[in-house]
Scaffold this active site. Sequence first.
Site, mmCIF file in Angstrom:
data_model
loop_
_atom_site.group_PDB
_atom_site.id
_atom_site.type_symbol
_atom_site.label_atom_id
_atom_site.label_comp_id
_atom_site.label_asym_id
_atom_site.label_seq_id
_atom_site.Cartn_x
_atom_site.Cartn_y
_atom_site.Cartn_z
ATOM 1 N N GLU A 147 10.026 15.216 15.912
ATOM 2 C CA GLU A 147 10.400 15.146 14.493
ATOM 3 C C GLU A 147 9.588 16.187 13.712
ATOM 4 O O GLU A 147 8.363 16.132 13.697
ATOM 5 C CB GLU A 147 10.104 13.749 13.962
ATOM 6 C CG GLU A 147 10.457 13.593 12.502
ATOM 7 C CD GLU A 147 10.310 12.155 12.008
ATOM 8 O OE1 GLU A 147 9.207 11.595 12.110
ATOM 9 O OE2 GLU A 147 11.307 11.597 11.522
ATOM 10 N N LYS A 196 0.842 -1.208 0.000
ATOM 11 C CA LYS A 196 0.000 0.000 0.000
ATOM 12 C C LYS A 196 0.874 1.254 0.000
ATOM 13 O O LYS A 196 1.483 1.611 0.991
ATOM 14 C CB LYS A 196 -0.936 0.042 1.211
ATOM 15 C CG LYS A 196 -2.052 1.064 0.941
ATOM 16 C CD LYS A 196 -2.653 1.695 2.160
ATOM 17 C CE LYS A 196 -1.860 2.810 2.743
ATOM 18 N NZ LYS A 196 -1.781 4.035 1.923
ATOM 19 N N CYS A 237 13.600 10.381 7.311
ATOM 20 C CA CYS A 237 13.572 9.898 8.694
ATOM 21 C C CYS A 237 14.938 10.036 9.349
ATOM 22 O O CYS A 237 15.036 10.205 10.549
ATOM 23 C CB CYS A 237 13.084 8.460 8.740
ATOM 24 S SG CYS A 237 13.898 7.425 7.536
ATOM 25 N N GLU A 264 9.922 0.878 10.483
ATOM 26 C CA GLU A 264 10.975 1.881 10.278
ATOM 27 C C GLU A 264 10.282 3.217 10.487
ATOM 28 O O GLU A 264 9.477 3.641 9.662
ATOM 29 C CB GLU A 264 11.551 1.717 8.875
ATOM 30 C CG GLU A 264 12.950 2.270 8.753
ATOM 31 C CD GLU A 264 12.933 3.647 8.182
ATOM 32 O OE1 GLU A 264 12.973 4.610 8.989
ATOM 33 O OE2 GLU A 264 12.882 3.780 6.954
ATOM 34 N N GLY A 321 6.900 4.779 8.313
ATOM 35 C CA GLY A 321 6.081 5.972 8.470
ATOM 36 C C GLY A 321 6.213 6.529 9.876
ATOM 37 O O GLY A 321 7.255 6.370 10.518
#
Length: 504
Positions: free
Chosen positions: A406, A200, A309, A275, A253
């Site tokens: 973040e 997806k 990331c 991750e 994500g």
Amino acid sequence: MSVTQTAARPIGRPAQNFLSRPKHLFINGRWQPAVSGKTLEVQDPATGDTIAHVSAGDRADVDLAVKAAREALENGPWSRITPSERGKIIWRIGDLISQHADELAQIESLDNGKPFAVARFGDVALAADMFQYMAGWATKKHGTTIPISVIYQQGAKFHSYTVPEPVGVVGQIIPWNFPLLMAAWKLAPALAMGCTIVLKPAEETPLSALRLGELLAEAGLPPGVANIITGNGETAGAALAAHPGVDKIAFTGSTEVGRSIVRAAAGDMKRVSLELGGKSPNIVLADADLEAAIPGAANAIFFNHGQACAAGSRLYADRRVFDQVAEGVARYAEKIKLGSGLDPNTEMGPLVSQAQHERVCGYLESGRQEGARALVGGEALPGPGYFVRPTVLVDTQPSMKVVREEVFGPVVTVMPFDGLDEDIVKQANESIYGLAAGIWTRDISKAHLLASRLKAGSVWINCYGVFDAALPFGGYKQSGWGREMGEAVLANYTEIKAVTIQLA
Ligand code: NAI
Ligand code: MG
């Protein structure tokens, strides 16, 4: 600094042809609309214009795709194929990506906003490489024979060996920051280990995965082995994570969605690899070569507009070189040309979506309110498009949101430290994340000592953001579970069976 107003380079005919074709779900080797008939709009983030519609897959479509993947795994040609044939198909996928590199990079640049050259020589090149690296593992991953010592009865002898088996039907949910590359990171090792897949893509950037689906078929991948369901996270993604026919979920994500995946997978104890986010420290010691460290630190955060990331979003500089480093990075930021990713002059494109634009602007506002000072940037550009100026923040405190959370945008905080190893180790490790870290120094002992003390899955010394298909990548702490790439990722897609035979 302003958004360049020159016309973006027109995209080529292959990409135009792709954009004009209908975009359906890829299930069991066929392209079909969503059961509901619903579609999603896809935007060009440089303008906010709609560039395509894709099918909005949902629970019913995920169900069809999982059934196809199960059939291909248990009864289809994938269950009988030799490792060598499997490897050749995976290699061909890499070849086809290389052959269509310009087209894929144009699609990626248009959909995600990143500069064409970055997509072409970064994302697309690395995606091809990932398939070709993993193609080799199809024939090289094997079990071992193991001498055992257990005494069952007098004179009993055993022969024991292990067999790596495919983990089964894998659900893979990927983000929008490196759309094609994340598809490659996920698909290539799963195919190499003999799994079947329901992928997806992110709703923001579904296009390159759909073009990849066509290439998978062209490479000879049998129907049902890899299925692609475009759709929203809360519907299609959540249905995949909870589906009882899925043996394993691989996710990249946000940490928040990572948590919801773990909860969804808990019911039937699916295997999960994650991750997730990061807030990676990048540390400049007083003896560093600043001519390399300053552009290195700037690229560590501004590459992909900070939407990475592993971005080096917390920059620490020894107090003796602090001003030079902070001002050096600010001067670099000031010169970055913003514009459409398809404009050859563009060095930084827009953020991927209005939602990310609002999110990043929210962090700029929170930094301002908590007393951070912008040496450069600190604001969005007026529309159209989702542009934010590269930003360097000083006068920050460890307690500030902009230092702890973040941001996922072109925003770096620069903080001084006092040359004490313990001080910088403590500051660098003071995060819920542990994805990556950078160290800039000419002292080889300090470099290794610091590398050993940092709680991070990747440490880059006198460089930053070096990725290779052969190198494992993943995080400590809340940055995730498991590793992507390298030999290490194979564990995500295998079960190990231990077989013991009594010989006498
Ligand atoms: P997200 O985590 O919501 O999206 C990533 C993928 O998860 C997409 O394919 C999405 O459709 C899917 N998803 C969303 N909700 C889901 C659910 N309930 N169940 C299953 N799948 C679901 O990330 P988002 O909202 O796009 O970005 C928010 C923040 O997440 C960013 O600002 C950034 O901090 C972080 N992020 C980190 C990434 C990384 O590479 N580690 C990539 C993307 C976002
Ligand atoms: Mg989300």
